[in-house]
Design an enzyme around this catalytic site. Structure first.
Site, PDB file in Angstrom:
ATOM      1  N   GLY A  12       0.776  -1.227   0.000  1.00 54.56           N
ATOM      2  CA  GLY A  12       0.000   0.000   0.000  1.00 54.56           C
ATOM      3  C   GLY A  12       0.809   1.279   0.000  1.00 54.56           C
ATOM      4  CG  ASN A  14       1.154   4.132  -5.638  1.00 54.88           C
ATOM      5  OD1 ASN A  14       1.594   5.250  -5.858  1.00 54.88           O
ATOM      6  ND2 ASN A  14       1.590   3.056  -6.270  1.00 54.88           N
ATOM      7  CG  ASN A 107      -4.280   0.161 -12.591  1.00 51.44           C
ATOM      8  OD1 ASN A 107      -4.094  -0.147 -11.414  1.00 51.44           O
ATOM      9  ND2 ASN A 107      -3.594  -0.390 -13.570  1.00 51.44           N
ATOM     10  CG  HIS A 109       0.993  -0.690 -15.842  1.00 53.00           C
ATOM     11  ND1 HIS A 109       0.840  -1.979 -15.381  1.00 53.00           N
ATOM     12  CD2 HIS A 109       1.864  -0.760 -16.886  1.00 53.00           C
ATOM     13  CE1 HIS A 109       1.591  -2.793 -16.116  1.00 53.00           C
ATOM     14  NE2 HIS A 109       2.218  -2.069 -17.034  1.00 53.00           N
ATOM     15  CB  THR A 141     -11.143   0.284 -20.715  1.00 52.18           C
ATOM     16  OG1 THR A 141      -9.853  -0.150 -21.150  1.00 52.18           O
ATOM     17  CG2 THR A 141     -11.206   1.817 -20.717  1.00 52.18           C
ATOM     18  CD  GLU A 143      -6.415  -2.815 -24.758  1.00 55.69           C
ATOM     19  OE1 GLU A 143      -5.263  -2.984 -25.195  1.00 55.69           O
ATOM     20  OE2 GLU A 143      -7.166  -1.920 -25.159  1.00 55.69           O
ATOM     21  CG  ASP A 145      -2.024  -3.026 -17.422  1.00 59.99           C
ATOM     22  OD1 ASP A 145      -2.609  -2.614 -16.412  1.00 59.99           O
ATOM     23  OD2 ASP A 145      -1.201  -3.960 -17.395  1.00 59.99           O
TER      24      ASP A 145
END
Length: 215
Positions: A12, A14, A107, A109, A141, A143, A145
């Site tokens: 955690g 972030n 998100n 990445h 979404t 898809e 990443d």
């Protein structure tokens, strides 16, 4: 104030960056809850120390990915969040779940998407001989990443870098750009429009807003 729910699976860091930004008054959003799919995730302790409600929904107790995602969706909806924030949530989400939160789930990445989707991004960038690497905040979404990028931070790859040393420098940038992107959304400045990101009324390029940390 905008309510957000943060999903985690691990330590955690972030999440802590978001908590710190909230306590400093620079994150104009309220972290309503932190939910983990792993009972032992240290991020749960970070949330408890900050007085944030926590929940655990252990994915191993469900017979399918769809059943888990449905249970998770119901618990998130109970907090009526404007935004869902994935902060090291190590689950591949079903299409139904992502569509339910489409345009209101972010998100982070560790790569300059669309490069290096998936895992082991730092090592892959080094092995490819890249001169730069980085991190991306994007809308989620169906898809993997693959949603539109909101912001990227570029980090140079040094000649003596290892995956670990590169990861540390990338993570430092994660802790800067994630609170920034969440604040933009909470302030009504950032939104997803079809397959693009719009910031302050202007469509961002495919890379999103760029934060360049190269010398």
């Amino acid at each position: 104030m905008t309510n957000i729910v943060v999903l985690i699976s691990g330590s955690g860091t972030n999440l802590q960056a978001l908590i710190d930004a909230q306590e400093k008054g620079v994150l104009h959003a309220n972290i309503a809850a932190v939910i983990s799919n792993r009972p032992g995730a240290f991020g749960l302790e970070r949330a408890r120390l900050a007085g944030i409600p926590t929940e655990v929904i252990d994915h191993t107790g469900f017979e399918s990915r769809e059943h888990f995602d449905q249970a998770l969706q119901e618990r998130i909806d109970a907090y009526q969040p404007t935004l869902v924030v994935l902060a090291g949530f190590m689950r591949i989400l079903t299409e139904g779940f992502t569509r339910h939160f489409l345009g209101r789930m972010l998100n982070i990445h560790p790569s300059l998407l669309p490069k290096y989707q998936g895992l082991h991004t730092h090592q892959r960038a080094i092995e490819a001989g890249d001169s730069e690497h980085g991190v991306t905040v994007h809308f989620v979404t169906p898809e993997l990443d693959g949603g539109p990028n909101a912001i990227q931070a570029i980090v140079p790859i040094l000649p003596d870098d290892t995956a670990d040393s590169l990861a540390r420098r990338v993570q430092a940038q994660e802790h800067i750009i994630y609170p920034l992107a969440v604040s933009w959304f909470a302030e009504g400045r950032l939104r997803m429009d079809n397959d693009t990101c719009v910031l302050d009324g202007k469509v961002l390029p495919g890379s999103g807003y760029l934060l360049d940390t190269r010398p």
